[in-house]
Design a protein around this motif. Structure first.
Motif, short mmCIF file in Angstrom:
data_model
loop_
_atom_site.label_atom_id
_atom_site.label_comp_id
_atom_site.label_asym_id
_atom_site.label_seq_id
_atom_site.Cartn_x
_atom_site.Cartn_y
_atom_site.Cartn_z
N THR A 140 0.83 -1.21 0.00
CA THR A 140 0.00 0.00 0.00
C THR A 140 0.86 1.26 0.00
OG1 THR A 140 -1.73 -1.19 1.19
CG2 THR A 140 -1.84 1.21 1.23
N LEU A 141 1.92 1.27 0.83
CA LEU A 141 2.80 2.44 0.89
C LEU A 141 3.56 2.63 -0.43
CD1 LEU A 141 4.16 2.13 4.53
CD2 LEU A 141 2.53 3.81 3.65
N ARG A 142 3.97 1.51 -1.04
CA ARG A 142 4.65 1.59 -2.34
C ARG A 142 3.71 2.18 -3.39
NH1 ARG A 142 6.83 -3.91 -3.80
NH2 ARG A 142 8.15 -3.51 -1.99
N HIS A 143 2.43 1.73 -3.36
CA HIS A 143 1.43 2.27 -4.29
C HIS A 143 1.22 3.77 -4.04
CE1 HIS A 143 -2.14 2.55 -6.77
NE2 HIS A 143 -2.80 3.04 -5.74
N ALA A 144 1.14 4.16 -2.77
CA ALA A 144 0.95 5.58 -2.43
C ALA A 144 2.12 6.41 -2.96
CB ALA A 144 0.82 5.74 -0.92
N ASP A 145 3.35 5.88 -2.84
CA ASP A 145 4.52 6.59 -3.38
C ASP A 145 4.41 6.75 -4.89
OD1 ASP A 145 5.78 7.05 -1.00
OD2 ASP A 145 7.08 5.27 -1.11
N ASP A 146 3.99 5.67 -5.57
CA ASP A 146 3.85 5.72 -7.04
C ASP A 146 2.81 6.76 -7.45
OD1 ASP A 146 5.75 3.74 -7.23
OD2 ASP A 146 4.30 2.12 -7.56
N VAL A 147 1.67 6.78 -6.72
CA VAL A 147 0.61 7.75 -7.03
C VAL A 147 1.12 9.16 -6.77
CG1 VAL A 147 -1.67 8.60 -6.32
CG2 VAL A 147 -1.30 6.15 -6.65
N GLY A 148 1.83 9.35 -5.66
CA GLY A 148 2.40 10.67 -5.34
C GLY A 148 3.36 11.14 -6.41
N ASP A 149 4.23 10.22 -6.89
CA ASP A 149 5.19 10.58 -7.95
C ASP A 149 4.46 10.94 -9.24
OD1 ASP A 149 7.25 10.05 -6.21
OD2 ASP A 149 7.71 8.06 -7.02
N ALA A 150 3.39 10.17 -9.56
CA ALA A 150 2.62 10.46 -10.77
C ALA A 150 1.94 11.83 -10.68
CB ALA A 150 1.58 9.37 -11.00
N LEU A 151 1.40 12.15 -9.51
CA LEU A 151 0.75 13.45 -9.32
C LEU A 151 1.78 14.57 -9.40
CD1 LEU A 151 -1.74 12.63 -6.42
CD2 LEU A 151 -2.32 13.14 -8.79
N ALA A 152 2.94 14.36 -8.78
CA ALA A 152 3.99 15.38 -8.81
C ALA A 152 4.48 15.62 -10.23
CB ALA A 152 5.15 14.95 -7.92
N ALA A 153 4.58 14.54 -11.03
CA ALA A 153 5.03 14.67 -12.42
C ALA A 153 4.04 15.49 -13.25
CB ALA A 153 5.20 13.29 -13.04
N ARG A 154 2.77 15.46 -12.83
CA ARG A 154 1.75 16.24 -13.55
C ARG A 154 1.50 17.60 -12.90
NH1 ARG A 154 1.09 11.05 -14.11
NH2 ARG A 154 0.18 10.14 -15.96
N GLY A 155 2.32 17.93 -11.91
CA GLY A 155 2.19 19.23 -11.24
C GLY A 155 1.03 19.30 -10.29
N LEU A 156 0.53 18.13 -9.83
CA LEU A 156 -0.60 18.12 -8.92
C LEU A 156 -0.21 17.79 -7.49
CD1 LEU A 156 -3.06 16.15 -11.24
CD2 LEU A 156 -3.11 18.60 -10.73
N GLY A 157 1.03 17.35 -7.28
CA GLY A 157 1.47 16.93 -5.96
C GLY A 157 1.93 18.07 -5.10
#
Length: 197
Positions: free
Chosen positions: A180-197
């Motif tokens: 779950t934490l690994r998935h949360a990191d992946d989602v956070g990185d994806a959001l940051a890459a799109r300028g949403l994090g």
């Protein structure tokens, strides 16, 4: 458990996301507040299953949803049977299952982008209270989509333990938490890459 969108052309797939969200809210309120008996709960569950049929979902879809909810169903029903009565267990558990199946049907027949758009429109007054409607809508949609992902992780942990002939019990929380934490990191990185994090 809440499932993810499945493409389709049925009436429920074509219905506006706002209408479906409002119908879910009304359905949940009716199921929660209306004084039910054993027959009305059976009818309510029948209506919910009929909606899956209207959405052209095979019967295995709601059955799989119920199977994934088995832990909640058994725990809730057992507690109510022991502390209240079998009738109360049937009514209360039936209500919870019906509401969860309705929520699942909403996500099965509605694209997340459409749901986020409706939520943004609904939450438009939030800036008066210092809240960003886009951020709140994104948070809600991420929560909805993360539920089935975490349920899938739990299934993977159970399958891996079964394959090794091990009963993890409470220890299953550790690999589930890691995934779950690994998935949360992946989602956070994806959001940051799109300028949403």
């Amino acid at each position: 458990m809440i499932a993810l969108y499945r493409p389709g052309t049925g009436i429920l797939h074509r219905a506006p996301a706002g209408v479906k969200l409002a119908a879910l809210a009304v359905g949940a309120l009716v199921l929660s507040l209306y004084p039910h008996n054993a027959v009305s709960i059976a009818v309510s569950l029948g209506v919910v299953l009929a909606l899956y049929g209207i959405a052209a979902m095979p019967i295995r879809v709601p059955v799989l949803e119920i199977w994934r909810l088995r832990g909640i169903i058994v725990l809730l029903a057992a507690a109510l049977v022991i502390f209240v009565s079998p009738l109360a267990a049937w009514i209360s558990t039936g209500r919870v299952v019906a509401i969860l199946l309705l929520a699942s049907l909403l996500t099965l027949t509605t694209r997340m982008a459409d749901l986020v758009e409706v939520l943004q429109r609904t939450l438009r007054p939030l800036p008066r209270f210092g809240l960003d409607p886009t951020a709140v809508a994104l948070t809600i949609s991420l929560t909805i989509t993360t539920i089935p992902v975490i349920a899938g992780f739990a299934e993977r942990v159970r399958d891996a333990a079964r394959a090794r002939g091990v009963r993890l019990g409470v220890r299953a929380a550790v690999p589930l938490l890691v995934l779950t934490l690994r998935h949360a990191d992946d989602v956070g990185d994806a959001l940051a890459a799109r300028g949403l994090g």
